[in-house]
Scaffold this active site. Structure first.
Site, PDB file in Angstrom:
ATOM      1  N   GLU A 127     -45.093   3.218  -2.517  1.00  6.14           N
ATOM      2  CA  GLU A 127     -46.399   3.855  -2.770  1.00  6.14           C
ATOM      3  C   GLU A 127     -46.406   5.273  -2.211  1.00  6.14           C
ATOM      4  O   GLU A 127     -46.873   6.223  -2.859  1.00  6.14           O
ATOM      5  CB  GLU A 127     -47.522   3.067  -2.079  1.00  6.14           C
ATOM      6  CG  GLU A 127     -47.694   1.632  -2.564  1.00  6.14           C
ATOM      7  CD  GLU A 127     -46.853   0.645  -1.781  1.00  6.14           C
ATOM      8  OE1 GLU A 127     -45.692   0.978  -1.443  1.00  6.14           O
ATOM      9  OE2 GLU A 127     -47.331  -0.464  -1.507  1.00  6.14           O
TER      10      GLU A 127
ATOM     11  N   CYS B 116     -49.301   1.397   3.777  1.00  6.05           N
ATOM     12  CA  CYS B 116     -49.524   1.921   2.425  1.00  6.05           C
ATOM     13  C   CYS B 116     -50.993   1.823   2.043  1.00  6.05           C
ATOM     14  O   CYS B 116     -51.493   2.635   1.255  1.00  6.05           O
ATOM     15  CB  CYS B 116     -48.658   1.171   1.425  1.00  6.05           C
ATOM     16  SG  CYS B 116     -46.921   1.551   1.645  1.00  6.05           S
TER      17      CYS B 116
ATOM     18  N   ALA C  60      -1.544 -30.987   2.735  1.00  2.00           N
ATOM     19  CA  ALA C  60      -1.358 -31.806   3.938  1.00  2.00           C
ATOM     20  C   ALA C  60      -0.827 -30.982   5.119  1.00  2.00           C
ATOM     21  O   ALA C  60      -1.148 -31.250   6.270  1.00  2.00           O
ATOM     22  CB  ALA C  60      -0.415 -32.969   3.630  1.00  2.00           C
TER      23      ALA C  60
ATOM     24  N   LEU D 254     -13.203 -12.554   6.455  1.00  2.00           N
ATOM     25  CA  LEU D 254     -14.601 -12.711   6.030  1.00  2.00           C
ATOM     26  C   LEU D 254     -15.329 -11.413   5.699  1.00  2.00           C
ATOM     27  O   LEU D 254     -16.557 -11.366   5.710  1.00  2.00           O
ATOM     28  CB  LEU D 254     -15.415 -13.504   7.071  1.00  2.00           C
ATOM     29  CG  LEU D 254     -14.937 -14.916   7.386  1.00  2.00           C
ATOM     30  CD1 LEU D 254     -15.839 -15.555   8.452  1.00  2.00           C
ATOM     31  CD2 LEU D 254     -14.904 -15.781   6.126  1.00  2.00           C
TER      32      LEU D 254
ATOM     33  N   ALA E  56     -22.566 -30.715   7.445  1.00  2.00           N
ATOM     34  CA  ALA E  56     -23.768 -30.653   8.294  1.00  2.00           C
ATOM     35  C   ALA E  56     -24.938 -30.036   7.519  1.00  2.00           C
ATOM     36  O   ALA E  56     -26.069 -30.533   7.589  1.00  2.00           O
ATOM     37  CB  ALA E  56     -23.475 -29.843   9.557  1.00  2.00           C
TER      38      ALA E  56
END
Ligand code: AOF
Ligand code: ZN
Length: 348
Positions: free
Chosen positions: A57, A89, A168, A208, A279
């Site tokens: 705005e 605003c 494995a 990551l 979880a």
């Protein structure tokens, strides 16, 4: 008075402006604003470019100058009523002499809410809810987080046809193809947290970060979060300075999400491993699943997800498929499934 077609098209323009490329997805919502004359002319337009910069705005009013007096402000989010990083605003609209305000999505955040009431009390005509759904989906993670008081959780995993995420001997590096890895980086970049457990850090030592095709980190990195009580060994890649890292010493998904929400985070990209994924699933805290399924079999090895305490088929955790895509080709091919957990078990 209900909104006119000029106001509707101004709202469409404001939504486009809000979605301007390069504007960060968070922590602030993306917002656009058009200052509209009675004859339908767009006097000025503006947008919010991220936390700390002027709100939409104020950006639009600055461009409009005196022309805003007596005009209508069309904005994709209810004008804020608070002094945060910038001023309210509601007061900026009053000071500019705007006669009418049309907004799409109400701002229900405790800090900023109340702009519509303040404007009405000062004699401004206010109408809310115009193209509200479009505005909600424009800022889907922000909206979800505000509605639920916690971040949205996407659980991503890569698996063989038989549900294995590592062989494995523990090797897992090439389960999914190159295109799937590129796709993962694209999705990571859409989130503001990448979350794993201490087990994944110990076993896989992942970086990551979001990296480009040349494997260079991009400028804006999601926060890396490791959850679990175990300490992280020095020298793990996640402790490097390519991005920020937070270790939350808890196994409780609820506590993790509370902490991240308190830190202004809205979209968690959960990358495992099997214990952490289980979880979150058991706690009902997965909102979306992205599974990369590689055309290979291992027959043995680490399961993609740990024990869910399900012993009979009727209790299976069921998901609805929302998208299927084939990424890459030949030996690089991977199928990406996007799914949403369904609340009720399938009827037989
Ligand atoms: C508006 N117009 O363009 C935006 C709004 O602390 P701040 O100042 O960065 O304020 C952020 C909060 O203000 C945000 O969480 C949301 O409630 C509202 N964002 N409001 O009137 C805008 N971006
Ligand atoms: Zn504001």
């Amino acid at each position: 008075m209900s909104s006119s077609s000029a106001e509707l098209s101004a709202m469409r323009r404001a939504l486009e402006l809000a979605a301007t490329a390069g504007v960060p997805l968070g922590p602030n919502p993306r917002v656009g604003c058009v200052i509209l004359a009675d004859d339908g002319t767009h006097l000025a337009a503006g947008l919010h470019r991220g936390a700390g910069t002027p709100h939409a705005e104020v950006d639009a009013l600055t461009r409009a100058g005196d022309a805003a007096r007596g005009a209508t402000a069309v904005v994709t989010l209810e004008p804020c009523d608070h002094t945060g990083r910038t001023g309210p605003c509601s007061q900026a609209l009053l000071a500019a002499g705007v006669r009418r305000v049309v907004f799409a999505q109400p701002d229900t955040t405790p800090a900023a809410t109340g702009g519509a009431a303040t404007l009405r009390a000062a004699g401004v005509e206010v109408e809310g809810g115009v193209l509200k759904q479009e505005a909600r989906s424009l800022n889907s993670a922000w909206t979800f987080a505000v509605d639920h008081g916690r971040p949205f959780v996407t659980w991503k995993f890569a698996t063989t046809l038989d549900g294995r995420s590592a062989a494995a001997d523990g090797t897992s590096r090439w389960v999914s193809g190159r295109e799937a890895r590129r796709d993962t980086h694209r999705l990571r970049a859409l989130s503001d947290v990448v979350l794993v457990g201490t087990g994944t850090v110990a076993v896989d030592d992942p970086l990551l970060t979001v990296r480009d095709d040349a494997d260079r980190p991009v400028p804006h990195q999601p926060l890396r979060v490791v959850m679990g009580e175990r300490s992280l060994d020095a020298g793990r890649k996640v402790l490097g300075d390519d991005a920020e890292t937070l270790h939350l010493r808890t196994r409780d998904p609820q506590a993790v999400l509370e902490e991240l929400y308190a830190r202004g985070r809205q979209h968690v990209f959960l990358e495992g491993g099997p214990t952490v994924a289980a979880a979150f699933l058991r706690a009902g805290l997965v909102d979306e699943v992205v599974a990369y399924v590689a055309p290979m079999l291992l027959g043995a090895g680490r399961a993609a997800v740990g024990d869910l305490a399900i012993t009979t088929i009727a209790d299976a955790l069921r998901l609805a498929i929302t998208d299927v895509a084939l990424l890459g080709e030949g030996s690089d091919a991977t199928v990406r499934l996007t799914l949403t957990p369904t609340a009720t078990p399938k009827e037989h």
